[in-house]
Design a protein around this motif. Structure first.
Motif, PDB file in Angstrom:
ATOM      1  N   SER A 161     130.585  99.514 133.851  1.00 36.32           N
ATOM      2  CA  SER A 161     131.066 100.891 133.909  1.00 36.32           C
ATOM      3  C   SER A 161     132.503 100.970 133.406  1.00 36.32           C
ATOM      4  N   ASP A 162     133.052 102.182 133.375  1.00 38.57           N
ATOM      5  CA  ASP A 162     134.410 102.381 132.860  1.00 38.57           C
ATOM      6  C   ASP A 162     135.485 101.758 133.743  1.00 38.57           C
ATOM      7  N   ASP A 163     135.119 101.430 134.991  1.00 37.11           N
ATOM      8  CA  ASP A 163     136.150 100.799 135.823  1.00 37.11           C
ATOM      9  C   ASP A 163     135.887  99.301 136.010  1.00 37.11           C
ATOM     10  N   THR A 164     135.098  98.742 135.075  1.00 37.21           N
ATOM     11  CA  THR A 164     134.821  97.302 135.104  1.00 37.21           C
ATOM     12  C   THR A 164     135.529  96.640 133.929  1.00 37.21           C
ATOM     13  N   ALA A 165     136.284  95.568 134.225  1.00 37.44           N
ATOM     14  CA  ALA A 165     137.088  94.916 133.180  1.00 37.44           C
ATOM     15  C   ALA A 165     136.211  94.186 132.172  1.00 37.44           C
ATOM     16  N   GLY A 166     135.075  93.673 132.624  1.00 41.05           N
ATOM     17  CA  GLY A 166     134.212  92.963 131.687  1.00 41.05           C
ATOM     18  C   GLY A 166     133.354  91.943 132.385  1.00 41.05           C
ATOM     19  N   LEU A 167     132.917  90.947 131.608  1.00 41.99           N
ATOM     20  CA  LEU A 167     131.974  89.941 132.102  1.00 41.99           C
ATOM     21  C   LEU A 167     132.535  88.550 131.833  1.00 41.99           C
ATOM     22  N   MET A 168     132.378  87.670 132.824  1.00 39.92           N
ATOM     23  CA  MET A 168     132.696  86.246 132.614  1.00 39.92           C
ATOM     24  C   MET A 168     131.365  85.520 132.427  1.00 39.92           C
ATOM     25  N   ILE A 213     129.023  95.257 127.091  1.00 33.37           N
ATOM     26  CA  ILE A 213     130.395  95.162 127.627  1.00 33.37           C
ATOM     27  C   ILE A 213     131.361  95.965 126.757  1.00 33.37           C
ATOM     28  N   HIS A 214     131.265  95.767 125.453  1.00 37.21           N
ATOM     29  CA  HIS A 214     132.244  96.393 124.546  1.00 37.21           C
ATOM     30  C   HIS A 214     132.045  97.905 124.432  1.00 37.21           C
ATOM     31  N   ASN A 215     130.786  98.354 124.513  1.00 39.65           N
ATOM     32  CA  ASN A 215     130.549  99.802 124.416  1.00 39.65           C
ATOM     33  C   ASN A 215     131.206 100.575 125.563  1.00 39.65           C
ATOM     34  N   LYS A 216     131.440  99.880 126.675  1.00 33.67           N
ATOM     35  CA  LYS A 216     132.124 100.537 127.799  1.00 33.67           C
ATOM     36  C   LYS A 216     133.603 100.151 127.833  1.00 33.67           C
ATOM     37  N   GLY A 217     134.105  99.632 126.707  1.00 33.99           N
ATOM     38  CA  GLY A 217     135.539  99.312 126.632  1.00 33.99           C
ATOM     39  C   GLY A 217     135.944  98.050 127.360  1.00 33.99           C
ATOM     40  N   GLY A 218     134.964  97.232 127.771  1.00 30.69           N
ATOM     41  CA  GLY A 218     135.285  96.012 128.517  1.00 30.69           C
ATOM     42  C   GLY A 218     135.560  94.833 127.597  1.00 30.69           C
ATOM     43  N   LEU A 219     135.919  93.709 128.220  1.00 29.26           N
ATOM     44  CA  LEU A 219     136.176  92.480 127.475  1.00 29.26           C
ATOM     45  C   LEU A 219     135.162  91.420 127.907  1.00 29.26           C
ATOM     46  N   LEU A 220     134.846  90.537 126.951  1.00 29.29           N
ATOM     47  CA  LEU A 220     133.883  89.475 127.238  1.00 29.29           C
ATOM     48  C   LEU A 220     134.620  88.147 127.333  1.00 29.29           C
ATOM     49  N   TYR A 221     134.498  87.520 128.514  1.00 29.81           N
ATOM     50  CA  TYR A 221     135.142  86.234 128.759  1.00 29.81           C
ATOM     51  C   TYR A 221     134.113  85.127 128.642  1.00 29.81           C
ATOM     52  N   GLY A 222     134.450  84.052 127.953  1.00 28.73           N
ATOM     53  CA  GLY A 222     133.536  82.921 127.829  1.00 28.73           C
ATOM     54  C   GLY A 222     134.066  81.699 128.549  1.00 28.73           C
ATOM     55  N   ASP A 223     133.279  81.180 129.502  1.00 26.57           N
ATOM     56  CA  ASP A 223     133.632  79.917 130.132  1.00 26.57           C
ATOM     57  C   ASP A 223     133.071  78.823 129.224  1.00 26.57           C
ATOM     58  N   LEU A 283     130.416  85.434 118.224  1.00 27.12           N
ATOM     59  CA  LEU A 283     129.402  86.012 119.108  1.00 27.12           C
ATOM     60  C   LEU A 283     129.938  87.199 119.899  1.00 27.12           C
ATOM     61  N   GLY A 284     131.230  87.468 119.790  1.00 26.44           N
ATOM     62  CA  GLY A 284     131.799  88.621 120.481  1.00 26.44           C
ATOM     63  C   GLY A 284     132.690  88.289 121.665  1.00 26.44           C
ATOM     64  N   PHE A 285     132.940  87.008 121.897  1.00 27.51           N
ATOM     65  CA  PHE A 285     133.827  86.656 123.025  1.00 27.51           C
ATOM     66  C   PHE A 285     135.273  87.008 122.683  1.00 27.51           C
ATOM     67  N   ASP A 286     135.948  87.683 123.613  1.00 29.69           N
ATOM     68  CA  ASP A 286     137.348  88.059 123.409  1.00 29.69           C
ATOM     69  C   ASP A 286     138.299  86.971 123.893  1.00 29.69           C
ATOM     70  N   VAL A 287     137.885  86.270 124.947  1.00 27.60           N
ATOM     71  CA  VAL A 287     138.703  85.198 125.531  1.00 27.60           C
ATOM     72  C   VAL A 287     137.765  84.047 125.889  1.00 27.60           C
ATOM     73  N   ILE A 288     138.170  82.818 125.581  1.00 30.92           N
ATOM     74  CA  ILE A 288     137.401  81.682 126.114  1.00 30.92           C
ATOM     75  C   ILE A 288     138.362  80.607 126.608  1.00 30.92           C
ATOM     76  N   GLN A 289     137.890  79.858 127.608  1.00 31.46           N
ATOM     77  CA  GLN A 289     138.653  78.673 127.994  1.00 31.46           C
ATOM     78  C   GLN A 289     137.812  77.464 127.664  1.00 31.46           C
ATOM     79  N   LEU A 290     138.489  76.386 127.269  1.00 25.12           N
ATOM     80  CA  LEU A 290     137.802  75.125 127.008  1.00 25.12           C
ATOM     81  C   LEU A 290     138.224  74.132 128.074  1.00 25.12           C
ATOM     82  N   ASN A 291     137.459  73.088 128.238  1.00 28.63           N
ATOM     83  CA  ASN A 291     137.885  71.983 129.090  1.00 28.63           C
ATOM     84  C   ASN A 291     138.035  70.772 128.174  1.00 28.63           C
ATOM     85  N   LEU A 292     139.265  70.539 127.706  1.00 31.26           N
ATOM     86  CA  LEU A 292     139.462  69.403 126.797  1.00 31.26           C
ATOM     87  C   LEU A 292     139.001  68.111 127.460  1.00 31.26           C
TER      88      LEU A 292
END
Ligand SMILES: *Cc1c(COP(=O)(O)O)cnc(C)c1O
Length: 479
Positions: free
Chosen positions: A201-208, A229-239, A255-264
Motif C-alpha cells: 500500500s501507499d504507506d508501505t516502504a517496500g519488500l525485503m 512494489i514499484h507501482n505503489k511507489g515502494g522499494l525492493l530490497y534484495g537479501d 531484476l528491479g532490486f533497488d538495494v541489495i546486501q551481499l555477504n562477502l
C-alpha cells in the motif's frame, strides 16, 4: 583425554627465560595486598606437551579442511587458500587505518575497484563496503530506504517480509522503526503474489526479498513482484547473502532490486564459522546513490582520496572503513576467477545441489519438488511417520559417517527441514559418498531406528542430554 592442568608438573617449563639483569623485587612490597594473588595455578608443561595437547584437541574437531561440510557458503564453504595468502600481505596487514592517503593508495584502489566489480556483477550503480556483516548490511540498506522516503516526504511505516525470510530481515526492518508484515509463500515455495498485492500500500516502504530464497528456490515471479512494489511507489530490497547461486547468470539490478546486501564472507571467500569477520556490502540503484555511507573512496587526478561531501548520505555505520581484510579476500577471489570463473562457480554450486536432490529424492521427502538453486531442502517427515526418527537424529547419525551435519530445522516453513548446500568446490566422488551415507541412514531409520536415535556413537562426545545441557551447563566436561 587429560586436561592440560593434569599434565602439569611443578617446575617444568616450555621455554628458558634469561636470568634477570635488574634487582629482584618482592611482589608483596610493590603490589597492594587486595590485588595480590597468592597462587596462580597455571599449567607447567614442556613445549612438546603443549604442542601434543593442542594438536590432539584439534583432531577431535571437524573442519572444512578435514571433510565435507554441507552447511554450504552460509556457514563454512571451502575457500581457496590463495585468498588467505593475499590477505596476509604485510602491505595490507601493516597499514594503520589513520595512515595518510599518500601511504595507502594501494588499499584505497582495492576498495575502489572492489566497489566497481560488485556494481558490475550485480547490476547496481554503486556499493558501500562499510557494513561488517549481512545483518549489518540489511540495517544499512533499510536506513537508506528511510532516508529516501524522508527526502521524498512520504510517510511509510510498514515493510513486507516473506515467511521464508532469514530472521535478520524482520529485525532490520524493526530496528529502523518499520512494522513488519509477513507475506505468505505459495505452494511453489515462492511469494504468494495475491497476498503480496493485498498487503502493498501507499504507506508501505517496500519488500525485503531473498532470491534465491532460503528454500534454495528462485523467485519465478520476480518481475511481477517488482511491479507490485514499484507501482505503489515502494522499494525492493534484495537479501543477497547467498549470491553464489547466480553469479554471472543474472543481475539483481536488472531484476528491479533497488538495494541489495551481499555477504562477502559467504559468497566471496572468507572462512566465518563461529561469527568470524564478515563484510556485508550494500549496493544501490542510481536513485539511491546519494544516500550511501560516507566517507567514500574517490579517484582524483592526484590519485585515490576520501570524500565525505555527500549531504544526503546516511552517515557512517562502522568505524574506519569496514572489515578491510575480508574485502582483500573477495578482491583476490574475483580477480583469480574472473568473469568466466565466477559464472562457472555458480553453475557448479547449482549443479551440485541438484545432483544431491536427485540422488536423495527417492529416500527423503522434498519440501518443494522443483529444480533448486545452490541448496536443496528435504523434510524428515517420512522418517518421523515411519519410524519416529527425527531430523536431529539423522543429523547426529551423519557424524558417525564422518560428515558435519547440514543445516536443520531451517527454514521454519519446511517441517523437519534438512537443508543441504554442497557448494561449488566439492567433487562428484564427495557428493556420492555423502549421498551413500544419507541413503544408508534412511534404511537404518527403517530397520534399526534405535541406532539412529542414539547416534552419535563414534565421536569423542556421545549424544548429549540437551535438556540437562541447557538447565545445568557443565563447561568443564572431561572424558
Ligand atoms: C547469513 C544470512 C544473513 C545474515 O548474515 P550475517 O553475516 O550472519 O549477519 C541474512 N540473510 C540470509 C539469507 C543469510 O543467509
Amino acid at each position: 583425554m587429560d586436561l592440560i592442568f593434569e599434565k602439569s608438573r611443578p617446575g617444568r617449563q616450555g621455554c628458558a627465560i634469561p636470568a634477570g639483569d635488574v634487582p629482584a623485587v618482592n611482589p608483596r612490597e610493590v603490589i597492594p595486598p587486595s590485588l595480590l594473588r597468592d597462587e596462580l595455578p597455571l599449567p607447567e608443561v614442556a613445549e612438546v606437551d603443549l604442542i601434543r595437547h593442542y594438536t590432539a584437541l584439534s583432531r577431535r574437531n571437524f573442519g572444512v579442511d578435514v571433510g565435507f561440510y554441507p552447511l554450504g557458503s552460509c556457514t563454512m564453504k571451502y575457500n581457496p587458500k590463495i585468498n588467505e595468502d593475499v590477505a596476509k600481505f604485510p602491505g595490507f596487514t601493516g597499514l594503520h587505518p589513520y595512515a595518510p592517503v599518500a601511504f595507502s593508495q594501494g588499499s584505497l584502489q582495492l576498495m575502489y575497484e572492489l566497489r566497481q566489480y560488485l556494481s558490475e556483477i550485480f547490476g547496481m550503480a554503486d556499493f558501500t563496503l562499510q557494513p561488517a556483516a549481512g545483518a549489518h548490511g540489511e540495517l544499512t540498506g533499510i536506513m537508506i530506504f528511510k532516508k529516501y522516503f524522508e527526502k521524498t516526504g512520504e510517510k511509510r511505516t510498514k515493510i513486507l517480509i516473506p515467511d521464508a525470510a532469514h530472521g535478520t530481515n524482520p529485525a532490520s526492518g524493526a530496528l529502523c522503526g518499520y512494522r513488519t508484515l509477513t507475506v505468505r509463500s505459495n505452494a511453489d515455495g515462492g511469494v504468494d503474489i495475491d497476498h503480496l498485492a493485498s498487503l502493498m500500500s501507499d504507506d508501505t516502504a517496500g519488500l525485503m526479498l531473498t532470491n534465491p530464497n532460503t528454500l534454495g528456490l528462485f523467485e519465478r515471479n520476480i518481475e511481477k513482484v517488482s511491479d507490485i512494489i514499484h507501482n505503489k511507489g515502494g522499494l525492493l530490497y534484495g537479501d543477497g547473502a547467498n549470491a553464489n547461486a547466480f553469479l554471472g547468470k543474472v543481475r539483481p539490478g536488472d531484476l528491479g532490486f533497488d538495494v541489495i546486501q551481499l555477504n562477502l564472507h559467504k559468497t566471496f571467500s572468507t572462512p566465518h564459522g563461529c561469527g568470524g569477520p564478515g563484510s556485508g556490502p550494500v549496493g544501490v540503484g542510481k536513485k539511491l546513490v546519494d544516500f550511501l555511507t560516507i566517507p567514500r573512496v574517490i579517484k582524483t587526478d592526484e590519485g585515490f582520496a576520501w570524500s565525505s561531501e555527500y549531504p544526503d548520505a546516511i552517515g557512517r555505520v562502522r568505524t574506519f572503513f569496514g572489515n578491510f581484510n575480508v574485502m582483500v579476500k573477495a578482491y583476490a577471489y574475483i580477480r583469480t576467477l574472473g568473469p568466466a570463473g565466477l559464472k562457472r562457480a555458480a553453475e557448479i554450486a547449482v549443479l551440485n545441489a541438484n545432483y544431491i536432490k536427485a540422488r536423495l529424492q527417492p529416500y527423503y521427502d522434498l519440501s518443494f519438488d522443483r529444480p533448486c538453486m545452490h541448496e536443496c531442502v528435504f523434510s524428515g517427515t517420512r522418517q518421523v511417520r515411519e519410524s519416529g526418527v527425527h531430523t536431529s537424529d539423522i543429523a547426529k547419525r551423519l557424524l558417525d559417517y564422518g560428515y558435519h551435519p547440514p543445516t536443520i530445522y531451517f527454514p521454519l516453513i519446511a517441517p523437519e527441514a534438512i537443508m543441504i548446500e554442497p557448494n561449488e568446490t566439492e567433487s562428484i566422488e564427495i557428493l556420492d559418498a555423502f549421498c551413500d551415507a544419507m541413503i544408508q541412514i534412511a534404511s537404518e531409520a527403517r530397520e534399526t531406528p534405535k541406532v539412529v536415535k542414539s547416534a552419535p556413537l563414534t565421536t569423542p562426545v556421545k549424544r548429549l542430554d540437551e535438556v540437562k545441557a541447557a538447565r545445568e551447563p557443565n563447561v568443564c566436561w572431561k572424558g
